[in-house]
Scaffold this motif. Structure first.
Motif, PDB file in Angstrom:
ATOM      1  N   LEU A 228       0.848  -1.194   0.000  1.00 14.43           N
ATOM      2  CA  LEU A 228       0.000   0.000   0.000  1.00 14.43           C
ATOM      3  C   LEU A 228       0.883   1.244   0.000  1.00 14.43           C
ATOM      4  CD1 LEU A 228      -2.470  -1.294   2.724  1.00 14.43           C
ATOM      5  CD2 LEU A 228      -2.824  -1.370   0.248  1.00 14.43           C
ATOM      6  N   SER A 229       0.294   2.365  -0.354  1.00 19.57           N
ATOM      7  CA  SER A 229       1.041   3.620  -0.403  1.00 19.57           C
ATOM      8  C   SER A 229       0.297   4.695   0.376  1.00 19.57           C
ATOM      9  CB  SER A 229       1.212   4.067  -1.863  1.00 19.57           C
ATOM     10  OG  SER A 229      -0.025   4.515  -2.396  1.00 19.57           O
ATOM     11  N   ASP A 230       0.890   5.870   0.472  1.00 22.54           N
ATOM     12  CA  ASP A 230       0.243   6.978   1.184  1.00 22.54           C
ATOM     13  C   ASP A 230      -1.074   7.380   0.537  1.00 22.54           C
ATOM     14  OD1 ASP A 230       2.281   7.092   3.026  1.00 22.54           O
ATOM     15  OD2 ASP A 230       3.369   8.703   2.007  1.00 22.54           O
ATOM     16  N   SER A 231      -1.179   7.181  -0.772  1.00 19.81           N
ATOM     17  CA  SER A 231      -2.403   7.602  -1.487  1.00 19.81           C
ATOM     18  C   SER A 231      -3.424   6.484  -1.621  1.00 19.81           C
ATOM     19  CB  SER A 231      -2.034   8.127  -2.875  1.00 19.81           C
ATOM     20  OG  SER A 231      -1.389   7.126  -3.646  1.00 19.81           O
ATOM     21  N   THR A 232      -3.128   5.310  -1.067  1.00 19.09           N
ATOM     22  CA  THR A 232      -4.076   4.199  -1.155  1.00 19.09           C
ATOM     23  C   THR A 232      -5.252   4.423  -0.217  1.00 19.09           C
ATOM     24  OG1 THR A 232      -2.310   2.632  -1.696  1.00 19.09           O
ATOM     25  CG2 THR A 232      -4.372   1.719  -0.869  1.00 19.09           C
ATOM     26  N   PRO A 233      -6.482   4.352  -0.696  1.00 17.04           N
ATOM     27  CA  PRO A 233      -7.635   4.507   0.197  1.00 17.04           C
ATOM     28  C   PRO A 233      -7.786   3.289   1.094  1.00 17.04           C
ATOM     29  CG  PRO A 233      -8.369   3.940  -2.021  1.00 17.04           C
ATOM     30  CD  PRO A 233      -6.886   4.168  -2.108  1.00 17.04           C
ATOM     31  N   LEU A 234      -8.162   3.540   2.355  1.00 16.03           N
ATOM     32  CA  LEU A 234      -8.265   2.467   3.340  1.00 16.03           C
ATOM     33  C   LEU A 234      -9.680   2.323   3.890  1.00 16.03           C
ATOM     34  CD1 LEU A 234      -4.991   3.344   5.303  1.00 16.03           C
ATOM     35  CD2 LEU A 234      -5.243   1.688   3.452  1.00 16.03           C
ATOM     36  N   LEU A 308      -0.923  -4.589 -12.426  1.00 15.03           N
ATOM     37  CA  LEU A 308      -1.142  -3.228 -11.925  1.00 15.03           C
ATOM     38  C   LEU A 308      -2.268  -2.586 -12.718  1.00 15.03           C
ATOM     39  CD1 LEU A 308       0.107  -1.017  -9.981  1.00 15.03           C
ATOM     40  CD2 LEU A 308       1.270  -0.158 -12.027  1.00 15.03           C
ATOM     41  N   GLN A 309      -3.269  -2.058 -12.010  1.00 16.14           N
ATOM     42  CA  GLN A 309      -4.439  -1.449 -12.637  1.00 16.14           C
ATOM     43  C   GLN A 309      -4.260   0.062 -12.685  1.00 16.14           C
ATOM     44  OE1 GLN A 309      -6.615  -3.450  -9.549  1.00 16.14           O
ATOM     45  NE2 GLN A 309      -7.998  -4.366 -11.045  1.00 16.14           N
ATOM     46  N   ALA A 310      -4.037   0.581 -13.885  1.00 11.56           N
ATOM     47  CA  ALA A 310      -3.685   1.992 -14.036  1.00 11.56           C
ATOM     48  C   ALA A 310      -4.856   2.922 -13.779  1.00 11.56           C
ATOM     49  CB  ALA A 310      -3.121   2.241 -15.439  1.00 11.56           C
ATOM     50  N   TYR A 311      -6.072   2.417 -13.691  1.00 11.35           N
ATOM     51  CA  TYR A 311      -7.191   3.325 -13.407  1.00 11.35           C
ATOM     52  C   TYR A 311      -7.272   3.707 -11.933  1.00 11.35           C
ATOM     53  CZ  TYR A 311     -10.364  -0.562 -11.919  1.00 11.35           C
ATOM     54  OH  TYR A 311     -10.957  -1.628 -11.284  1.00 11.35           O
ATOM     55  N   LEU A 312      -6.454   3.076 -11.092  1.00 12.81           N
ATOM     56  CA  LEU A 312      -6.414   3.430  -9.671  1.00 12.81           C
ATOM     57  C   LEU A 312      -5.484   4.617  -9.446  1.00 12.81           C
ATOM     58  CD1 LEU A 312      -6.228  -0.135  -8.115  1.00 12.81           C
ATOM     59  CD2 LEU A 312      -8.221   1.376  -8.166  1.00 12.81           C
ATOM     60  N   LYS A 313      -5.911   5.545  -8.615  1.00 13.40           N
ATOM     61  CA  LYS A 313      -5.142   6.768  -8.386  1.00 13.40           C
ATOM     62  C   LYS A 313      -3.775   6.493  -7.753  1.00 13.40           C
ATOM     63  CE  LYS A 313      -9.333   9.566  -7.825  1.00 13.40           C
ATOM     64  NZ  LYS A 313     -10.204  10.285  -6.861  1.00 13.40           N
ATOM     65  N   ASP A 314      -3.660   5.404  -7.014  1.00 14.80           N
ATOM     66  CA  ASP A 314      -2.388   5.120  -6.342  1.00 14.80           C
ATOM     67  C   ASP A 314      -1.489   4.200  -7.154  1.00 14.80           C
ATOM     68  OD1 ASP A 314      -3.838   2.771  -6.134  1.00 14.80           O
ATOM     69  OD2 ASP A 314      -3.242   2.362  -4.064  1.00 14.80           O
ATOM     70  N   ALA A 315      -1.850   3.883  -8.402  1.00 13.25           N
ATOM     71  CA  ALA A 315      -1.126   2.868  -9.164  1.00 13.25           C
ATOM     72  C   ALA A 315       0.345   3.235  -9.374  1.00 13.25           C
ATOM     73  CB  ALA A 315      -1.815   2.640 -10.515  1.00 13.25           C
ATOM     74  N   LYS A 316       0.597   4.454  -9.837  1.00 16.13           N
ATOM     75  CA  LYS A 316       1.976   4.820 -10.151  1.00 16.13           C
ATOM     76  C   LYS A 316       2.828   4.866  -8.885  1.00 16.13           C
ATOM     77  CE  LYS A 316       4.799   8.172 -12.671  1.00 16.13           C
ATOM     78  NZ  LYS A 316       4.809   9.419 -13.476  1.00 16.13           N
ATOM     79  N   GLU A 317       2.281   5.388  -7.807  1.00 14.44           N
ATOM     80  CA  GLU A 317       3.041   5.463  -6.558  1.00 14.44           C
ATOM     81  C   GLU A 317       3.406   4.066  -6.068  1.00 14.44           C
ATOM     82  OE1 GLU A 317       2.722   7.390  -2.047  1.00 14.44           O
ATOM     83  OE2 GLU A 317       0.975   7.410  -3.385  1.00 14.44           O
ATOM     84  N   ARG A 318       2.470   3.140  -6.157  1.00 18.98           N
ATOM     85  CA  ARG A 318       2.763   1.769  -5.713  1.00 18.98           C
ATOM     86  C   ARG A 318       3.792   1.107  -6.617  1.00 18.98           C
ATOM     87  NH1 ARG A 318      -1.067  -1.694  -6.146  1.00 18.98           N
ATOM     88  NH2 ARG A 318      -2.669  -0.443  -7.179  1.00 18.98           N
ATOM     89  N   LEU A 319       3.739   1.395  -7.918  1.00 18.33           N
ATOM     90  CA  LEU A 319       4.734   0.843  -8.828  1.00 18.33           C
ATOM     91  C   LEU A 319       6.136   1.331  -8.485  1.00 18.33           C
ATOM     92  CD1 LEU A 319       5.570  -0.728 -11.368  1.00 18.33           C
ATOM     93  CD2 LEU A 319       4.987   1.314 -12.716  1.00 18.33           C
ATOM     94  N   LEU A 320       6.254   2.622  -8.184  1.00 21.69           N
ATOM     95  CA  LEU A 320       7.562   3.177  -7.836  1.00 21.69           C
ATOM     96  C   LEU A 320       8.092   2.585  -6.530  1.00 21.69           C
ATOM     97  CD1 LEU A 320       6.964   6.933  -8.766  1.00 21.69           C
ATOM     98  CD2 LEU A 320       8.178   5.208 -10.096  1.00 21.69           C
ATOM     99  N   LEU A 321       7.223   2.446  -5.540  1.00 21.59           N
ATOM    100  CA  LEU A 321       7.632   1.865  -4.267  1.00 21.59           C
ATOM    101  C   LEU A 321       8.084   0.414  -4.438  1.00 21.59           C
ATOM    102  CD1 LEU A 321       4.835   3.260  -1.909  1.00 21.59           C
ATOM    103  CD2 LEU A 321       7.259   3.897  -1.881  1.00 21.59           C
ATOM    104  N   LYS A 322       7.302  -0.350  -5.194  1.00 17.90           N
ATOM    105  CA  LYS A 322       7.655  -1.751  -5.418  1.00 17.90           C
ATOM    106  C   LYS A 322       8.971  -1.866  -6.170  1.00 17.90           C
ATOM    107  CE  LYS A 322       5.422  -3.969  -8.666  1.00 17.90           C
ATOM    108  NZ  LYS A 322       4.393  -4.739  -9.395  1.00 17.90           N
TER     109      LYS A 322
END
Length: 489
Positions: A228-234, A308-322
Motif C-alpha cells: 500500500l502507499s500513502d495515497s491508497t484509500p483504506l 497493476l491497474q492503471a485506473y487506480l489513483k495510487d497505481a503509479k506510486e505503488r509501482l515506484l515503491l515496489k
C-alpha cells in the motif's frame, strides 16, 4: 511472419459473404467510446491524419492485417463482434446466463450451455480443457501470435476447491510442454482460485489496518515489497480487525504453499506466471501473495508477474515503491499493466461509504497513468531490471509504447510483450505483430459451466468496450468486402 492462408473456393464463400454484407450495412459504424473493461480502449480512426510521423503500428491495410485469417473465421468474428456491440443482445444474453435455466440439469440447461458454447464461448475462450486450449494456441501461432493460458476459475469458498484448482493449474503448466517452446508466453493464475475468498478479505483488512497503524503486528507478514502507499484509500477497513485465528493462519499458509508449488513448476518449465488483479477489497492480499512469491522466484529473472491497474489513483506510486524495494533486494520485477476492470462497482462502493472513488476522475487521467507506467517499465527493461506485459486495446497507448521501445532499441526484447483479450482487438494484435513486437492473446479456457461466472463478469465489465470496438469491426468489414469483390471479379 505468419503464413498466408488462402480463402475457401469462391462458391463456398460468395453466398455467405453477400449475406454478411447486408447484415454489416445494417449495423451502425460508430459507437460511444468506452472507459470500462480490463483492457479498456479509446480507438482513433486508422485513417486519421494528424500530421505526425507514420506510426509503427499500421492499421490502414486490412488485407495485410488479416492475411493469416481464413474467411470463415472472419465471418464468425464479424457476427460475434457485431452481436456483442448491440446492447439489447448483450442484455438478453446476460439475463439468460444468470437465469434458473442453467441451474441443475435438464434440456433447457443443455440448450443454453450449447448456445453459449457455439457463440460467445467459442469466440472468447480457448476450449474446455488443455488439449483444446493447446490447439487454439497452435492456431494463434500460425497467425504469428502467442497464448496466455488462463484456467478461468475464480472466487472459491473452501480448501477442497482450492486443491482441485491447484492440480488444474499445475496441469496447465505441464501442458505447455506439448507445444513448441515460445508458443505459450504466460500461465495465468487467479489467487481467488487457490485461496478462499473470505480469507483474502480478512488478510486485506489486516494489511490495511497495519498501514494505518504500523505498530499493529502481523506475525505471518514476512516482508516482500510495499503493498500500500500513502495515497491508497483504506475505507474498506473502518475499524481494527481481529487477528487471524490459528485455523485461518493455517489456511493462509496452505494457500501460500499452493502458489509456491505453481511458481516452482513454472520455474522448472521456464514459463512465466502472471497473477491477475481483482477488486480493491481483496487486492492487498493478492499483492501480498504475488510479492512474496516474486521474492522467492525472481532472483534470476522475472518468473512471477503481478498485475497493476492503471485506473487506480495510487497505481503509479505503488509501482515506484515496489520497484525501489525490488532494486534494493536485487530482484527483477515483472508487471502486467492494465487499465482496470471494476470501475463502476469500485466507484459505487466508495460513494456508498462516503468516500471519493479510488478510480481516476477522467479517462484521460487513466490513459496518462497507463502511459507513464508503461514508459517507466520500458526503462526498467532497458536497464535489465524488469519486464512488462502491456495489456491494452488502446491504439494510442500502443503507438506511444512502440515508438519509445524503438527509440530505446528494445523492440525485440523478450521482456516486452503486448497482449489483448482472445477474440478482441485482433487488428491491433496483427498490427503490433507486423511492427515486430511479441504479441499474446489472453486466452481463458475450462468447462463451459465452470467458466460461466468468468464469462458473465467479462460480459458486464466489457460491455462498453465491445460496443466501442468500431475499429476492429470496420477493418474486418473492409476485408470481407475486399474478399467478396475478389471472389466475384
Amino acid at each position: 511472419m505468419a503464413t498466408r492462408i488462402v480463402a475457401p473456393p469462391k462458391k463456398a464463400i460468395v453466398s455467405n459473404l453477400r449475406l454478411l454484407a447486408r447484415q454489416l450495412n445494417s449495423v451502425p459504424s460508430t459507437f460511444p467510446a468506452a472507459v470500462s473493461g480490463q483492457f479498456a480502449a479509446s480507438e482513433p480512426s486508422p485513417a486519421a491524419n494528424t500530421g505526425k510521423p507514420s506510426p509503427l503500428i499500421d492499421l490502414t491495410d486490412p488485407e495485410r492485417l488479416f492475411s493469416s485469417v481464413p474467411t470463415s473465421k472472419l465471418i464468425r468474428s464479424a457476427a460475434n463482434l457485431h452481436a456483442a456491440a448491440v446492447a439489447p443482445v448483450m442484455d438478453l444474453g446476460i439475463r439468460v446466463m444468470k437465469s434458473k435455466l442453467i441451474m441443475g440439469t435438464g434440456l433447457a440447461r443443455d440448450a443454453v450451455l450449447g448456445a453459449v458454447r457455439r457463440t460467445f464461448y467459442d469466440h472468447f475462450c480457448g476450449g474446455e480443457d488443455t488439449v483444446e486450449a493447446a490447439a487454439a494456441v497452435r492456431r494463434l501461432n500460425e497467425a504469428g501470435l502467442r497464448g496466455m493460458l488462463d484456467y478461468a476459475v475464480e472466487d472459491v469458498e473452501d480448501n477442497s476447491s482450492c486443491d482441485r484448482n491447484l492440480e488444474a493449474f499445475l496441469h496447465t503448466v505441464e501442458s505447455t510442454k506439448t507445444l513448441p517452446q515460445g508458443y505459450v508466453s504466460f500461465v495465468i493464475v487467479k489467487i481467488t482460485a487457490i485461496c478462499p475468498i473470505h480469507l483474502l478479505r480478512r488478510v486485506s483488512d489486516l494489511l490495511r489496518w497495519q498501514r494505518k497503524n504500523p505498530s499493529f503486528s502481523l506475525p505471518w507478514n514476512h516482508y516482500s515489497f510495499p503493498i500500500l502507499s500513502d495515497s491508497t484509500p483504506l475505507y474498506h477497513t473502518p475499524e481494527e480487525p481481529q487477528l487471524l485465528t490459528p485455523e485461518e493462519e493455517a489456511d493462509l499458509f496452505l494457500a501460500q504453499e499452493r502458489l509456491r508449488r505453481i511458481g516452482s513448476r513454472c520455474e522448472q518449465y521456464n514459463i512465466p506466471l502472471c497473477i491477475d488483479a481483482e477488486y480493491t477489497a481483496v487486492q492487498p492480499a493478492i499483492d501480498f501473495f504475488t510479492y512474496s512469491a516474486a521474492t522467492e522466484h525472481n532472483r534470476n529473472g522475472p518468473i512471477i508477474y503481478g498485475t497493476l491497474q492503471a485506473y487506480l489513483k495510487d497505481a503509479k506510486e505503488r509501482l515506484l515503491l515496489k520497484s525501489e524495494a525490488a532494486r534494493k533486494m536485487g530482484i527483477s520485477i515483472g508487471v502486467k499493466l492494465v487499465r482496470g476492470a471494476y470501475m463502476s462497482s469500485e466507484t459505487k462502493l466508495a460513494h456508498s461509504l462516503g468516500y471519493e472513488s479510488p478510480i481516476h476522475n477522467s479517462i484521460q487521467e487513466t490513459h496518462d497513468c497507463f502511459n507513464d507506467c508503461a514508459a517507466f517499465m520500458l526503462e526498467k527493461i532497458d536497464s535489465g531490471s524488469g519486464a512488462v506485459v502491456l495489456a491494452t486495446h488502446n491504439v494510442e497507448s500502443g503507438q506511444l509504447a512502440t515508438a519509445k521501445a524503438k527509440d530505446m532499441g528494445i523492440c525485440g526484447n523478450h521482456r516486452l510483450e503486448f497482449a489483448q483479450l482472445y477474440g478482441m482487438a485482433d487488428s491491433f494484435s496483427f498490427g503490433l505483430r507486423n511492427a515486430g513486437f511479441q504479441v499474446s492473446k489472453y486466452m481463458p479456457f475450462g468447462p463451459v459451466d465452470q467458466v460461466m461466472p468468468y464469462l458473465l463478469r467479462r460480459a458486464e465489465e466489457n460491455r462498453g468496450l465491445l460496443s466501442a470496438s468500431t475499429l476492429d469491426r470496420q477493418l474486418i468489414r473492409n476485408e470481407l468486402w475486399r474478399r467478396l469483390r475478389a471472389s466475384i471479379l
